[in-house]
Each structure stands twice: as structure tokens, then as C-alpha cells.
Write a protein that holds these residues in place. Sequence first.
Motif, PDB file in Angstrom:
ATOM      1  N   LEU A  64      76.430  13.030  10.301  1.00  0.00           N
ATOM      2  CA  LEU A  64      75.290  12.268  10.780  1.00  0.00           C
ATOM      3  C   LEU A  64      74.626  13.046  11.907  1.00  0.00           C
ATOM      4  CD1 LEU A  64      74.130   9.335  10.312  1.00  0.00           C
ATOM      5  CD2 LEU A  64      75.735   8.570  12.099  1.00  0.00           C
ATOM      6  N   ILE A  65      73.327  12.846  12.083  1.00  0.00           N
ATOM      7  CA  ILE A  65      72.637  13.388  13.254  1.00  0.00           C
ATOM      8  C   ILE A  65      71.518  12.432  13.632  1.00  0.00           C
ATOM      9  CG2 ILE A  65      70.927  14.818  12.028  1.00  0.00           C
ATOM     10  CD1 ILE A  65      71.582  17.011  14.227  1.00  0.00           C
ATOM     11  N   ILE A  66      71.177  12.391  14.924  1.00  0.00           N
ATOM     12  CA  ILE A  66      70.206  11.436  15.443  1.00  0.00           C
ATOM     13  C   ILE A  66      68.864  12.123  15.666  1.00  0.00           C
ATOM     14  CG2 ILE A  66      69.641   9.901  17.366  1.00  0.00           C
ATOM     15  CD1 ILE A  66      72.652   9.489  17.750  1.00  0.00           C
ATOM     16  N   ALA A  67      67.826  11.540  15.070  1.00  0.00           N
ATOM     17  CA  ALA A  67      66.459  12.051  15.221  1.00  0.00           C
ATOM     18  C   ALA A  67      65.608  11.030  15.954  1.00  0.00           C
ATOM     19  CB  ALA A  67      65.872  12.388  13.859  1.00  0.00           C
ATOM     20  N   TYR A  80      74.760   7.313  19.485  1.00  0.00           N
ATOM     21  CA  TYR A  80      75.775   8.370  19.435  1.00  0.00           C
ATOM     22  C   TYR A  80      77.131   7.830  19.878  1.00  0.00           C
ATOM     23  CZ  TYR A  80      78.352  12.633  20.051  1.00  0.00           C
ATOM     24  OH  TYR A  80      79.328  13.598  19.952  1.00  0.00           O
ATOM     25  N   ASN A  81      77.152   7.110  20.972  1.00  0.00           N
ATOM     26  CA  ASN A  81      78.422   6.579  21.469  1.00  0.00           C
ATOM     27  C   ASN A  81      79.031   5.567  20.505  1.00  0.00           C
ATOM     28  OD1 ASN A  81      78.231   8.133  23.808  1.00  0.00           O
ATOM     29  ND2 ASN A  81      77.145   6.534  24.933  1.00  0.00           N
ATOM     30  N   GLN A  82      78.186   4.819  19.820  1.00  0.00           N
ATOM     31  CA  GLN A  82      78.662   3.811  18.882  1.00  0.00           C
ATOM     32  C   GLN A  82      79.335   4.422  17.657  1.00  0.00           C
ATOM     33  OE1 GLN A  82      75.594   1.071  17.625  1.00  0.00           O
ATOM     34  NE2 GLN A  82      76.850   0.205  15.979  1.00  0.00           N
ATOM     35  N   PHE A  83      78.742   5.475  17.109  1.00  0.00           N
ATOM     36  CA  PHE A  83      79.205   5.981  15.819  1.00  0.00           C
ATOM     37  C   PHE A  83      80.069   7.236  15.898  1.00  0.00           C
ATOM     38  CE2 PHE A  83      75.380   3.532  14.584  1.00  0.00           C
ATOM     39  CZ  PHE A  83      76.008   2.634  13.718  1.00  0.00           C
ATOM     40  N   SER A  84      80.021   7.956  16.996  1.00  0.00           N
ATOM     41  CA  SER A  84      80.742   9.238  17.048  1.00  0.00           C
ATOM     42  C   SER A  84      82.252   9.075  17.101  1.00  0.00           C
ATOM     43  CB  SER A  84      80.267  10.066  18.248  1.00  0.00           C
ATOM     44  OG  SER A  84      80.512   9.383  19.464  1.00  0.00           O
ATOM     45  N   LYS A  85      82.719   7.880  17.426  1.00  0.00           N
ATOM     46  CA  LYS A  85      84.172   7.662  17.459  1.00  0.00           C
ATOM     47  C   LYS A  85      84.787   7.751  16.062  1.00  0.00           C
ATOM     48  CE  LYS A  85      83.873   4.544  21.466  1.00  0.00           C
ATOM     49  NZ  LYS A  85      82.393   4.604  21.593  1.00  0.00           N
ATOM     50  N   ASN A  86      84.011   7.366  15.036  1.00  0.00           N
ATOM     51  CA  ASN A  86      84.568   7.262  13.693  1.00  0.00           C
ATOM     52  C   ASN A  86      83.850   8.112  12.643  1.00  0.00           C
ATOM     53  OD1 ASN A  86      86.487   5.193  14.465  1.00  0.00           O
ATOM     54  ND2 ASN A  86      84.748   3.781  14.558  1.00  0.00           N
ATOM     55  N   ILE A  87      82.682   8.635  12.978  1.00  0.00           N
ATOM     56  CA  ILE A  87      81.885   9.385  12.004  1.00  0.00           C
ATOM     57  C   ILE A  87      81.574  10.764  12.580  1.00  0.00           C
ATOM     58  CG2 ILE A  87      79.691   9.455  10.772  1.00  0.00           C
ATOM     59  CD1 ILE A  87      79.721   6.404  10.768  1.00  0.00           C
ATOM     60  N   PRO A  88      81.784  11.835  11.804  1.00  0.00           N
ATOM     61  CA  PRO A  88      81.464  13.179  12.299  1.00  0.00           C
ATOM     62  C   PRO A  88      79.955  13.369  12.478  1.00  0.00           C
ATOM     63  CG  PRO A  88      82.921  13.275  10.380  1.00  0.00           C
ATOM     64  CD  PRO A  88      82.416  11.873  10.476  1.00  0.00           C
ATOM     65  N   PHE A  89      79.586  14.022  13.556  1.00  0.00           N
ATOM     66  CA  PHE A  89      78.186  14.372  13.789  1.00  0.00           C
ATOM     67  C   PHE A  89      77.979  15.862  13.537  1.00  0.00           C
ATOM     68  CE2 PHE A  89      77.654  10.228  15.315  1.00  0.00           C
ATOM     69  CZ  PHE A  89      76.304   9.988  15.524  1.00  0.00           C
ATOM     70  N   ALA A  90      76.859  16.172  12.912  1.00  0.00           N
ATOM     71  CA  ALA A  90      76.527  17.560  12.599  1.00  0.00           C
ATOM     72  C   ALA A  90      76.063  18.303  13.841  1.00  0.00           C
ATOM     73  CB  ALA A  90      75.433  17.604  11.539  1.00  0.00           C
ATOM     74  N   LYS A 120      79.138  31.828  28.195  1.00  0.00           N
ATOM     75  CA  LYS A 120      79.837  30.714  28.868  1.00  0.00           C
ATOM     76  C   LYS A 120      78.912  29.547  29.240  1.00  0.00           C
ATOM     77  CE  LYS A 120      83.241  31.587  31.667  1.00  0.00           C
ATOM     78  NZ  LYS A 120      84.034  32.102  32.811  1.00  0.00           N
ATOM     79  N   VAL A 121      77.920  29.304  28.411  1.00  0.00           N
ATOM     80  CA  VAL A 121      77.077  28.117  28.580  1.00  0.00           C
ATOM     81  C   VAL A 121      77.750  26.941  27.863  1.00  0.00           C
ATOM     82  CG1 VAL A 121      74.880  27.060  27.911  1.00  0.00           C
ATOM     83  CG2 VAL A 121      74.911  29.363  28.887  1.00  0.00           C
ATOM     84  N   VAL A 122      77.645  25.758  28.439  1.00  0.00           N
ATOM     85  CA  VAL A 122      78.151  24.535  27.820  1.00  0.00           C
ATOM     86  C   VAL A 122      76.964  23.655  27.448  1.00  0.00           C
ATOM     87  CG1 VAL A 122      79.515  22.437  28.141  1.00  0.00           C
ATOM     88  CG2 VAL A 122      80.315  24.611  29.099  1.00  0.00           C
ATOM     89  N   ILE A 123      76.861  23.318  26.166  1.00  0.00           N
ATOM     90  CA  ILE A 123      75.865  22.371  25.677  1.00  0.00           C
ATOM     91  C   ILE A 123      76.630  21.139  25.216  1.00  0.00           C
ATOM     92  CG2 ILE A 123      73.964  21.956  24.080  1.00  0.00           C
ATOM     93  CD1 ILE A 123      73.425  24.291  25.960  1.00  0.00           C
ATOM     94  N   GLN A 124      76.466  20.029  25.900  1.00  0.00           N
ATOM     95  CA  GLN A 124      77.225  18.839  25.535  1.00  0.00           C
ATOM     96  C   GLN A 124      76.623  18.140  24.312  1.00  0.00           C
ATOM     97  OE1 GLN A 124      77.959  16.480  29.227  1.00  0.00           O
ATOM     98  NE2 GLN A 124      80.044  17.188  28.899  1.00  0.00           N
ATOM     99  N   ASP A 125      77.206  17.006  23.935  1.00  0.00           N
ATOM    100  CA  ASP A 125      76.873  16.327  22.691  1.00  0.00           C
ATOM    101  C   ASP A 125      75.435  15.800  22.669  1.00  0.00           C
ATOM    102  OD1 ASP A 125      79.582  16.646  21.950  1.00  0.00           O
ATOM    103  OD2 ASP A 125      80.123  14.726  22.857  1.00  0.00           O
ATOM    104  N   ASN A 126      74.860  15.800  21.439  1.00  0.00           N
ATOM    105  CA  ASN A 126      73.614  15.074  21.171  1.00  0.00           C
ATOM    106  C   ASN A 126      72.436  15.647  21.956  1.00  0.00           C
ATOM    107  OD1 ASN A 126      72.308  13.011  19.720  1.00  0.00           O
ATOM    108  ND2 ASN A 126      72.565  11.526  21.375  1.00  0.00           N
ATOM    109  N   VAL A 127      72.422  16.970  22.116  1.00  0.00           N
ATOM    110  CA  VAL A 127      71.367  17.680  22.847  1.00  0.00           C
ATOM    111  C   VAL A 127      70.431  18.352  21.848  1.00  0.00           C
ATOM    112  CG1 VAL A 127      70.956  19.721  24.307  1.00  0.00           C
ATOM    113  CG2 VAL A 127      72.664  18.020  24.976  1.00  0.00           C
ATOM    114  N   LEU A 128      69.158  18.440  22.189  1.00  0.00           N
ATOM    115  CA  LEU A 128      68.187  19.197  21.400  1.00  0.00           C
ATOM    116  C   LEU A 128      67.663  20.362  22.225  1.00  0.00           C
ATOM    117  CD1 LEU A 128      65.442  17.897  19.058  1.00  0.00           C
ATOM    118  CD2 LEU A 128      64.821  19.519  20.857  1.00  0.00           C
ATOM    119  N   LEU A 129      67.732  21.558  21.642  1.00  0.00           N
ATOM    120  CA  LEU A 129      67.142  22.756  22.242  1.00  0.00           C
ATOM    121  C   LEU A 129      65.961  23.165  21.368  1.00  0.00           C
ATOM    122  CD1 LEU A 129      70.330  24.887  23.096  1.00  0.00           C
ATOM    123  CD2 LEU A 129      69.196  23.158  24.510  1.00  0.00           C
ATOM    124  N   ASN A 130      64.764  23.085  21.920  1.00  0.00           N
ATOM    125  CA  ASN A 130      63.572  23.330  21.119  1.00  0.00           C
ATOM    126  C   ASN A 130      63.248  24.830  21.029  1.00  0.00           C
ATOM    127  OD1 ASN A 130      61.109  22.699  19.697  1.00  0.00           O
ATOM    128  ND2 ASN A 130      61.125  20.722  20.747  1.00  0.00           N
TER     129      ASN A 130
END
Length: 208
Positions: A64-67, A80-90, A120-130
Motif C-alpha cells: 500500500l502507499i498513500i497519495a 499510515y499509523n492505522q494500517f502500517s501495523k498489519n499491512i506492508p507499505f511500498a 548516512k541520511v535517514v528518511i523516515q516513513d511516509n515521506v515524499l521527495l519531489n
Amino acid sequence: MKNLAIIGSGDLGQLIAYHSTTSYTVVGYIDDFAEKDSFVENLPILGTVNDIEELYQNSIFDELIIAIGYKHFDLRARLYNQFSKNIPFATIIHPSSVIDSSCKIGSGVFVLPGVVVDRKVVIQDNVLLNVGVTIAHDSFIGKHSFISPSVAIAGFVNIGEKCNIGINTTVIDNVTITSNVQTGGGTVVINDLTLAGLYVGNPSRFIK
């Protein structure tokens, strides 16, 4: 290839679908505001958010991914917080982008063409890089944030959650930006931004 479902069938959803075809089979959209079994650019509306778990259990999609865009950060984070516990995110990274192997990239991340992310950059979950974003070494981007086209982030920068860093913003090294910050186009950030809100100008100044 794995099957991908996209939450949101608007412009961002269509953009994600367009850039996902080299790594996923996009099976359709999930959208509370579109009619089930209708089509958007030849992809079906699979159902609403309430149908997600059933669709996943029935193997309609694998990931799954959020648009949902930056005007709805709280909804984006909640889903994201609701579904990421049980469903893989792309995590979708355009093949023209360069991500150093030392980086840590979270789930639900979407990286558009021409992005460069250094050591050594950290990009956390559910981020968009344009398109055309550059992030120098040892920097950190917090969950659910949007980094707009041609943003330049120097080394040792720390950006909080649910930030919208506007087009052509420049952030110099060793700066910390707190959560829930928005910068206007062309903003130049030379000091820490410690208050949530909108900043514009060169150097950046707090607006509201």
C-alpha cells in the motif's frame, strides 16, 4: 512483481501510479470520494478506506502507499499509523534517483526523478521527495513530510514530522526544523526554526 494499491486517486495518486510501473503492478486506487468500480486513467477504484483490510486479506494487493498531499498531513499520518501495523507499505524510488547505500529509508516513501541523497541520511516513513531534491550527508527527514522540487538540504540538518519544505528552499548545514513547519518557495533557512508555522524569505522569517 508485487501488486500495489494507492490510497487517493487524485493527481498525486496518478503520479505515483505512473512512476510505479517498473517495480509494481498497480491494481487500483482506494478513495472515499470516488465511485467503486469506476476508473481513473484505466485503473479501478477498489473501494474506500474501510475496505482496505478486506482487500488485503483477499490478496487484491500486496503493498500500500498513500497519495494524500501536504494539505492533509494529519489524515496522511493517521492512515499510515492505522494500517502500517498489519499491512506492508511500498517504498518507491525512481530509477534515475541516487540514494547512497548507507542511507536508511523508511516504508511508504515515494522518491521522484532526479533526487540525490548522500551518505548516512535517514528518511523516515511516509515521506515524499519531489523532483530534483538534494540532501547532503548525515541529515534526517521526519515522518510524513513533503520535500518539494529542487529543495537543497545541507549536511547535519534535522527536519521534523509533517513538514512541507517548499520549492527551491535552501537549508544550510547544522539547522534543525521543528515539526509542522512550512516554507514558501525560495526560502533560505540559516537558523533553527523552533516554532511550527509558515516561514518565507531570505533569510527565513516567521509569518504565522
